[in-house]
Design a protein around this motif. Structure first.
Motif, short mmCIF file in Angstrom:
data_model
loop_
_atom_site.label_atom_id
_atom_site.label_comp_id
_atom_site.label_asym_id
_atom_site.label_seq_id
_atom_site.Cartn_x
_atom_site.Cartn_y
_atom_site.Cartn_z
N LYS A 60 0.83 -1.22 0.00
CA LYS A 60 0.00 0.00 0.00
C LYS A 60 0.86 1.26 0.00
N ALA A 61 2.19 1.07 0.09
CA ALA A 61 3.06 2.24 0.30
C ALA A 61 3.97 2.51 -0.88
N GLN A 62 3.56 2.05 -2.08
CA GLN A 62 4.40 2.23 -3.27
C GLN A 62 4.68 3.72 -3.52
N ASP A 63 3.67 4.54 -3.29
CA ASP A 63 3.85 5.98 -3.54
C ASP A 63 4.88 6.58 -2.58
N LEU A 64 4.92 6.06 -1.34
CA LEU A 64 5.88 6.57 -0.37
C LEU A 64 7.30 6.18 -0.80
N LYS A 65 7.42 4.96 -1.29
CA LYS A 65 8.71 4.48 -1.80
C LYS A 65 9.18 5.39 -2.94
N GLN A 66 8.22 5.70 -3.82
CA GLN A 66 8.58 6.55 -4.96
C GLN A 66 9.01 7.95 -4.52
N ALA A 67 8.50 8.38 -3.35
CA ALA A 67 8.88 9.70 -2.84
C ALA A 67 10.25 9.65 -2.17
N GLY A 68 10.88 8.47 -2.15
CA GLY A 68 12.24 8.36 -1.61
C GLY A 68 12.29 7.91 -0.16
N VAL A 69 11.13 7.54 0.38
CA VAL A 69 11.05 7.11 1.77
C VAL A 69 11.32 5.60 1.81
N GLN A 70 12.07 5.17 2.84
CA GLN A 70 12.27 3.72 3.02
C GLN A 70 11.00 3.12 3.60
N VAL A 71 10.52 2.05 2.98
CA VAL A 71 9.30 1.40 3.47
C VAL A 71 9.68 0.07 4.12
N ARG A 72 9.25 -0.13 5.36
CA ARG A 72 9.56 -1.39 6.05
C ARG A 72 8.27 -2.01 6.58
N ALA A 73 8.22 -3.33 6.55
CA ALA A 73 7.05 -4.03 7.08
C ALA A 73 7.08 -3.96 8.61
N ALA A 74 5.96 -3.58 9.20
CA ALA A 74 5.86 -3.51 10.67
C ALA A 74 4.42 -3.77 11.06
N ASP A 75 4.16 -5.00 11.48
CA ASP A 75 2.80 -5.37 11.88
C ASP A 75 2.77 -5.49 13.40
N TYR A 76 1.91 -4.71 14.04
CA TYR A 76 1.83 -4.73 15.51
C TYR A 76 1.52 -6.16 16.02
#
Ligand code: NAP
Length: 290
Positions: A37-53
């Motif tokens: 769901k965070a592809q757009d954030l990745k494209q903005a240069g942000v590192q995306v990491r999986a974190a499930d509570y």
């Protein structure tokens, strides 16, 4: 590195947006339940990491190298405290230097139904020994848009808040304040009571709606159980309707009123008034004109 959990949620996305206005994307990590769901954030240069509570094993990797972590409270009632404990524990093990948490206004004393979860989480943060900052968020202005949309159809805004005054602010204001806290020095040990500068009653909300839509609209106060039934009739799930009605009833007793103006102090500007939130919702089609 600054890690934001729940970064694909409504508040989380706005926190990311505000952070990217203040700091480089290379300093920001979006910790999300579903990385797809965070592809757009990745494209903005942000590192995306999986974190499930619910999967504590994901949290250690998500917080590796984190200097600061913002825990955006979860939305699964009944499970939140154990989820939050897992996040706090992982942050402690990662040696995080600042742990920020989105709590609720007046958490230690509030009678709101969400109060106990936030109280327990705040206590767990204190017990962890993590350097921490608590963002006690007041109600979102957006919480009233569903009712406002209904009122446009019927001419009646329904509730059980009586003459209670509500110091709401839109998510974007709380998000911007969180970004300020995460990028400012000397935040450990602070607790902020965050709310809109200008409070309103539901009668005043109906009047503002009426002014903007250009048709008469009035507030009708009903009992808490009548309001619960009305919410359920209008599609609100029975797990949530009583909680929403309780919040309304408690706001009649001042549970959502806050006059300290700490939100605008963090923002360096006035908070966004409810009229502006309605205007934007009409423009976006969230509140139909007819
Ligand atoms: N102040 C208020 O008026 C008010 C009103 C409602 C809620 N709240 C609180 O404020 C929080 C943020 O509000 P919001 O509007 O942004 O809510 P939201 O849009 O429902 O976002 C909640 C976020 O929590 C994430 N999440 C839920 N369970 C998770 C799990 N097991 N592991 C990792 N992430 C998980 C969701 O992930 P996904 O993106 O994958 O779904 C989502 O990103 C809510 O969760 C709630 O605690 C405050």
């Amino acid at each position: 590195m600054i890690v934001v959990t729940g970064a694909t949620g409504q508040l989380g996305r706005l926190v990311l947006k505000a952070l990217l206005e203040k700091t480089s994307p290379s300093r920001v990590i979006a910790a999300v339940r579903s990385p797809d769901k965070a592809q757009d954030l990745k494209q903005a240069g942000v590192q995306v990491r999986a974190a499930d509570y619910d999967r504590p094993e994901t949290l250690a990797a998500a917080f590796a190298g984190a200097e600061k972590v913002l825990l955006i409270s979860g939305n699964t009632l009944g499970k939140r405290v154990s989820q939050h404990r897992a996040v706090i524990d992982a942050a402690r093990k990662a040696g995080v230097q600042l742990f920020a948490y989105t709590s609720v206004l007046k958490a230690p004393t509030t009678a709101l139904m969400v109060g106990p979860d936030h109280r327990e989480t705040e206590a767990a943060i204190t017990a962890s020994g993590l350097p921490s900052v608590v963002l006690r968020n007041g109600w979102y202005s957006e919480n009233y848009l569903f009712r406002a949309a209904g009122a446009v159809k019927t001419g009646v805004l329904l509730g059980c808040a009586g003459e209670g005054r509500i110091s709401a602010a839109p998510r974007a204001d709380y998000a911007q304040a969180a970004a300020t806290v995460l990028t400012s020095p000397n935040q450990a040990g602070r607790t902020y009571e965050l709310a809109g500068d200008q409070s309103f009653t539901l009668a005043e909300l109906a009047a503002e709606l009426s002014r903007q839509i250009g048709r008469p609209m009035r507030y009708q106060n009903v009992t808490e159980s009548e309001f619960t039934e009305a919410l359920e009739r209008n599609g609100i799930p029975s797990a949530y309707a009583p909680m929403m009605a309780r919040s309304d009833a408690l706001s009649a007793q001042g549970a959502l009123l806050e006059t300290g103006r700490q939100l605008s102090q963090l923002l360096g500007r006035a908070t966004t008034p409810i009229g502006a939130v309605i205007e934007q919702a009409i423009r976006a089609g969230q509140i139909p004109k007819a």
